[in-house]
Scaffold this motif. Structure first.
Motif, short mmCIF file in Angstrom:
data_model
loop_
_atom_site.label_atom_id
_atom_site.label_comp_id
_atom_site.label_asym_id
_atom_site.label_seq_id
_atom_site.Cartn_x
_atom_site.Cartn_y
_atom_site.Cartn_z
N LEU A 62 0.84 -1.20 0.00
CA LEU A 62 0.00 0.00 0.00
C LEU A 62 0.87 1.25 0.00
N ASP A 63 0.35 2.30 -0.59
CA ASP A 63 0.98 3.62 -0.53
C ASP A 63 1.12 4.00 0.94
N GLY A 64 2.16 4.74 1.28
CA GLY A 64 2.46 5.10 2.67
C GLY A 64 1.28 5.69 3.42
N VAL A 115 -4.96 3.03 7.26
CA VAL A 115 -5.62 1.74 7.52
C VAL A 115 -5.10 1.14 8.83
N THR A 116 -3.79 1.21 9.03
CA THR A 116 -3.20 0.65 10.26
C THR A 116 -3.71 1.38 11.49
N LYS A 124 -9.49 3.77 -0.09
CA LYS A 124 -8.61 3.28 -1.16
C LYS A 124 -7.67 2.19 -0.67
N GLY A 125 -7.21 2.32 0.57
CA GLY A 125 -6.36 1.29 1.15
C GLY A 125 -7.08 -0.04 1.29
N LEU A 126 -8.33 0.01 1.76
CA LEU A 126 -9.11 -1.21 1.91
C LEU A 126 -9.43 -1.83 0.56
N ALA A 140 -6.90 12.13 11.58
CA ALA A 140 -6.74 13.40 10.87
C ALA A 140 -5.88 14.36 11.67
N GLU A 141 -6.10 14.43 12.97
CA GLU A 141 -5.30 15.31 13.83
C GLU A 141 -3.85 14.85 13.89
N LEU A 142 -3.64 13.55 14.04
CA LEU A 142 -2.28 13.03 14.13
C LEU A 142 -1.48 13.26 12.85
N LEU A 143 -2.13 13.04 11.72
CA LEU A 143 -1.44 13.17 10.44
C LEU A 143 -1.50 14.58 9.89
#
Length: 174
Positions: free
Chosen positions: A117-119, A125-126, A155-157, A139-142
């Protein structure tokens, strides 16, 4: 005031300077503690302990310009110690639980699919399914909008479904 000057003042016993240093790092340290410990109460406790340890050992900091790196290292070491003491499940065990108790050999395909998967998709997902973070928290973390995080998860799923195939009920099979 710059970090270097604040560290020098704090080393001389200026508690206000140390407070300013910690205020500047607080948000970053909290987010990192949440990522490692996966619990708000544990993260707050980690911040308190790291602040105490940093205050007590500030004299050991040789290069004031590396205060941020130094304090992060203290946090990471603390988090690793806590995770060992509590004997939390390893990444592998958590994935096994999520996947419905599949055998180790079956999980190799899942690990490989996750790595493909893309980073951003892998990370979203993780965090969502492995660490049970809410979309708002991710969203806050990233530091991205919730809509972007939702898209990454979707998209990841989809990519995982394509890579692994899908079984009724949402549990993936190799």
């Amino acid at each position: 005031m710059n970090t270097k000057a604040l560290v020098k003042r704090a080393k001389k016993g200026d508690d206000g300077a140390f407070y300013e240093l910690m205020q500047a790092e607080k948000q970053k340290l909290y987010k990192m503690a949440i990522l490692y410990l996966k619990n708000e109460d544990d993260a707050i406790e980690a911040l308190q302990e790291v602040t105490y340890r940093a205050y007590k050992s500030l004299s050991t900091l040789k290069k004031p310009q590396y205060f941020s790196t130094w304090i992060v290292r203290i946090l990471i070491n603390y988090c690793f110690t806590q995770l060992k003491e509590r004997k939390r499940m390893s990444y592998h065990d958590e994935m096994t639980t999520i996947l419905g108790g599949k055998k180790d050999a079956d999980n190799l395909d899942v690990y490989e699919a996750l790595e493909k998967l893309d980073g951003n998709h892998r990370q979203a997902v993780t965090l969502k399914y492995l660490y049970q973070f809410k979309i708002k928290e991710i969203a806050e973390l990233l530091d991205f909008p919730e809509g972007t995080v939702k898209t990454w998860i979707h998209k990841g799923l989809e990519a995982l479904r394509t890579e692994l195939g899908e079984k009724e009920g949402g549990v993936y099979r190799a």
